[in-house]
Design an enzyme around this catalytic site. Structure first.
Site, PDB file in Angstrom:
ATOM      1  N   HIS A 257      -9.543   1.087  -1.318  1.00 31.90           N
ATOM      2  CA  HIS A 257      -9.503   1.693   0.010  1.00 31.90           C
ATOM      3  C   HIS A 257     -10.919   1.584   0.589  1.00 31.90           C
ATOM      4  CE1 HIS A 257      -5.730   3.334  -1.343  1.00 31.90           C
ATOM      5  NE2 HIS A 257      -5.565   4.121  -0.302  1.00 31.90           N
TER       6      HIS A 257
ATOM      7  N   ASP B  56       1.672   3.981   2.934  1.00 32.13           N
ATOM      8  CA  ASP B  56       0.644   4.822   2.314  1.00 32.13           C
ATOM      9  C   ASP B  56       1.272   5.998   1.544  1.00 32.13           C
ATOM     10  OD1 ASP B  56      -1.935   5.496   1.616  1.00 32.13           O
ATOM     11  OD2 ASP B  56      -2.594   6.068   3.618  1.00 32.13           O
ATOM     12  N   ASP B  57       1.609   7.071   2.251  1.00 28.90           N
ATOM     13  CA  ASP B  57       2.187   8.271   1.615  1.00 28.90           C
ATOM     14  C   ASP B  57       3.370   8.739   2.467  1.00 28.90           C
ATOM     15  OD1 ASP B  57      -0.026   8.892  -0.481  1.00 28.90           O
ATOM     16  OD2 ASP B  57      -1.104   8.569   1.396  1.00 28.90           O
TER      17      ASP B  57
ATOM     18  N   GLU C 239     -11.257   3.304   5.926  1.00 25.54           N
ATOM     19  CA  GLU C 239     -10.231   4.203   6.485  1.00 25.54           C
ATOM     20  C   GLU C 239     -10.992   5.271   7.289  1.00 25.54           C
ATOM     21  OE1 GLU C 239      -8.126   6.493   3.509  1.00 25.54           O
ATOM     22  OE2 GLU C 239      -6.467   6.984   4.871  1.00 25.54           O
TER      23      GLU C 239
ATOM     24  N   HIS D  38       1.306   4.899  -2.370  1.00 24.53           N
ATOM     25  CA  HIS D  38       0.953   5.778  -3.490  1.00 24.53           C
ATOM     26  C   HIS D  38       2.242   6.443  -3.962  1.00 24.53           C
ATOM     27  CE1 HIS D  38      -3.412   5.584  -2.469  1.00 24.53           C
ATOM     28  NE2 HIS D  38      -2.924   5.362  -1.260  1.00 24.53           N
TER      29      HIS D  38
ATOM     30  N   HIS E  19       0.859  -1.193   0.000  1.00 26.08           N
ATOM     31  CA  HIS E  19       0.000   0.000   0.000  1.00 26.08           C
ATOM     32  C   HIS E  19       0.886   1.231   0.000  1.00 26.08           C
ATOM     33  CE1 HIS E  19      -3.852   2.070   1.782  1.00 26.08           C
ATOM     34  NE2 HIS E  19      -3.127   2.934   1.085  1.00 26.08           N
TER      35      HIS E  19
HETATM   36  N1  ADE Z   1      -4.591   8.838  -1.774  1.00 24.76           N
HETATM   37  C1  ADE Z   1      -3.360   8.813  -1.271  1.00 24.76           C
HETATM   38  N2  ADE Z   1      -3.381   8.344  -0.014  1.00 24.76           N
HETATM   39  C2  ADE Z   1      -4.674   8.045   0.275  1.00 24.76           C
HETATM   40  C3  ADE Z   1      -5.347   7.521   1.396  1.00 24.76           C
HETATM   41  N3  ADE Z   1      -4.705   7.180   2.521  1.00 24.76           N
HETATM   42  N4  ADE Z   1      -6.681   7.373   1.342  1.00 24.76           N
HETATM   43  C4  ADE Z   1      -7.337   7.700   0.234  1.00 24.76           C
HETATM   44  N5  ADE Z   1      -6.753   8.194  -0.857  1.00 24.76           N
HETATM   45  C5  ADE Z   1      -5.434   8.356  -0.841  1.00 24.76           C
HETATM   46 ZN    ZN Z   2      -3.755   4.808   0.546  1.00 23.59          ZN
END
Ligand code: ADE
Ligand code: ZN
Length: 334
Positions: free
Chosen positions: A192, A273-274, A195, A14, A12
């Site tokens: 997703h 994630d990011d 969350e 991005h 996971h």
């Molecule tokens: N785009 C990038 N990170 C995300 C996340 N955690 N949830 C939804 N969209 C995303």
């Molecule tokens: Zn994500």
């Protein structure tokens, strides 16, 4: 034993979320695009979010400087180089083509740079990869179909499709038809769900989209029937502890549900994630959550094994990686 001794997969991530401020400045400069911040430190200082939408607004703004094929290459290669140090052996990464095509960047430019970097990353770092095209759920399903059409000539480079962006108010069922088309094309499916959105969205991802994996899935814990279903199916959840903290999905890592998920028999994995926005790559996520929840050596082995078992690698490749986890664990235990 700490997590570094264990080989792992990240499921996971991005790519646009791995865009570090220093690289953002360098690419903005070469593309002659102004950034409304004085320095990389000032950009980092602006990364304070109280929910998912707060973050998404800044994330999409940062992605605006990505224009040329080389930009997408540099972004992807920098990520692979960084996670090689975390003993990551395989990655399944998301990209958001609509964020770029709606600004006039060609789909070919985006996927060209990313796939060239993935190839070089495998040669340079031995990290294998799969690419997952995410549809932006705040946009209409018709836009997702248009993007899927643009992706058609490149389906040999795309392992699956996903669903990301603003969750609340955009249930998985909104994308039932385009996910069915992707399934018919032989692609893997992820979304997703849970969350910020309710357990109902996870049910929809399972029953309507027929996903192979759930991204996040935190809110499944509110619904015992859903937990039983996920356990029974052996459904992998791609959990992102530092993301959950930064987006206020949890108030404190000590309250994070990861340990409970493992106790319930859910196939949880640890992911970043990011990472450029949330203060850490996958190794940092392992370190922080191990500390906050006092995870055991057995937990760490389970988590890294789940990451390979829940990947889209072949059964043979999975077996080879799972054996490597066992070998690393027994070596570290000596
Ligand atoms: N785009 C990038 N990170 C995300 C996340 N955690 N949830 C939804 N969209 C995303
Ligand atoms: Zn994500």
């Amino acid at each position: 034993m700490d997590h570094i001794s264990l080989p792992k997969a990240e499921l996971h991530l991005h790519l646009e979320g791995s865009f570090e401020p220093e690289l953002m400045f360098a690419i903005a400069q070469r593309n002659k695009i102004a950034i409304p911040y004085a320095s990389a430190e000032a950009v980092r200082a602006a990364y304070r979010f109280s929910n998912l939408q707060d973050f998404l607004d800044i994330y999409y703004a940062g992605a605006r400087v990505l224009i040329a094929e080389q930009d997408f290459y540099d972004l992807t290669y920098a990520y692979l180089k960084r996670v090689a140090a975390d003993n990551v052996r395989h990655v399944e990464v998301f990209f958001d083509p609509q964020t770029h095509t709606e600004r006039g960047v060609a789909f070919a430019t985006v996927i060209g740079g990313i796939s060239r970097a993935l190839k070089d990353g495998e040669a340079g770092f031995g990290i294998t990869s799969k690419l997952i095209l995410c549809f932006l759920r705040h946009l209409p399903e018709a836009d997702a179909f248009a993007t899927f059409k643009q992706a058609e000539p490149y389906l040999d480079r795309i392992a699956g499709v996903g669903l990301d962006s603003s969750e609340k108010g955009h249930p998985p069922s909104k994308f039932a038809r385009v996910f069915a088309a992707a399934r018919d094309a032989g692609l893997k499916l992820v979304a997703h769900a849970g969350e910020e959105g309710p357990p109902e969205y996870i049910w929809e991802a399972l029953d309507i989209l027929k996903v192979d994996r759930i991204d996040h899935g935190n809110r499944s814990l509110e619904d015992p029937r859903l937990i039983a279903r996920l356990v029974q199916e052996g459904m992998t959840l791609t959990v992102c502890p530092l993301s959950n903290l930064k987006l206020c999905v949890v108030n404190d890592l000590a309250q994070h549900p990861l340990k409970r998920m493992l106790e319930l028999g859910l196939k949880a994995t640890i992911n970043s994630d990011d990472p450029a926005f949330f203060g850490g790559y996958v190794g940092d996520n392992f370190a922080a959550i191990t500390d906050a929840l006092t995870l055991s050596q057995a937990d760490l082995i389970t988590l890294t094994k789940n990451s390979f078992a829940g990947s889209f690698l072949s059964e043979g490749e999975k077996a080879r990686h799972l054996a490597a986890v066992d070998a690393a664990a027994s070596h570290a235990a000596l």
